[in-house]
Design an enzyme around this catalytic site. Sequence first.
Site, PDB file in Angstrom:
ATOM      1  N   ARG A 224      -4.502  -9.245   1.202  1.00 29.89           N
ATOM      2  CA  ARG A 224      -3.722 -10.424   0.861  1.00 29.89           C
ATOM      3  C   ARG A 224      -3.857 -10.705  -0.631  1.00 29.89           C
ATOM      4  NH1 ARG A 224      -1.321  -9.674   4.849  1.00 29.89           N
ATOM      5  NH2 ARG A 224      -1.264 -10.949   6.737  1.00 29.89           N
ATOM      6  N   HIS A 272       4.781  -5.514  -0.630  1.00 26.95           N
ATOM      7  CA  HIS A 272       4.145  -5.797   0.678  1.00 26.95           C
ATOM      8  C   HIS A 272       4.754  -4.901   1.770  1.00 26.95           C
ATOM      9  CE1 HIS A 272       1.862  -9.117   3.049  1.00 26.95           C
ATOM     10  NE2 HIS A 272       1.819  -7.964   3.691  1.00 26.95           N
TER      11      HIS A 272
END
Length: 309
Positions: A224, A272
Amino acid sequence: MTIIIISRDKDLKPWVVALKEADSSLDVQVWPHEKQKADIKFALCWKHPEGVLQDYPNLQCVSSMGAGVDHLFNDAFLPKHLPVVRIVDPLLAQYMFEYICTAVMYYFREFDVYQTQQAQSQWYQHSPKSMSQTTIGIMGLGKLGGYSAEKLSKMGFNVIGWSRSQKSIANVKAYVGDTQLGQFLAHTNILICLLPLTDRTSGILNLQLFNQLPQGAYLVNVARGEHLVEEDLITALNQGQLRGACLDVFQQEPLPIDHPFWMHKQIIVTPHCSSITDPRSVAPQIVQNYRRMQRGEPLLNQVSVLQGY
Ligand code: GLV
């Protein structure tokens, strides 16, 4: 009994199709177009709007649409009594391994160095290093980290791991807890972050940590964006402590257009995409959990609300 899918940034059509394919008798609805809020028993979420789950008085289970659940626990209004489950999927683990492997090989075979040389039309050969003398350190040895650790070790790299609790993976030396973090870092040439995001791991990738790595190490963050103190990465790169970084996750996504990472020559930016859940692959486990919930049976891949993962 109805499943609701709630996400603002995913295309939900393939999810509806995959769930119906897995069980044609399911009633699947998509937020915010549900017919009766009282019918909703199971919510499948990805970055849902905060507080929205409070609108369903008969909700019995919340499932993440991916491996991570931080986006669920970020919701201060998440009803405390609800069980939370996540996705565990071999395909997700394989995609993640492929991404990590690409980043590792880019650094290991010095493509970053050759790119810099190419920009200056320079022809210098560098002898390849040995895999067994290159140590890959994986932070987080869960389903994804453990799988990649095993595969990278089978490729011939020296692989070590660091996690909060003791893990046992063949040929992977495991370091545990805060007291062994320093030793783990001191050996790591390529650092892979696959930690869950919790209060304890937020900001863990900072200058103090980078300074404990051997000089010229490489960072791969596929966990993250909040794990990384972004300005500390720039400092570590500028000081030569790190040789480069491959980042798939960011504090703000999409990465803002004026963000310094875009133009930084030592940073690879990807959107991502390291491991994207395939609805077809995971629909059966979601349906299983829905049926288990109905029958009052233990759920698959339930996470600890206390630990946050
Ligand atoms: C992706 O980031 C996931 O959590 O599955």
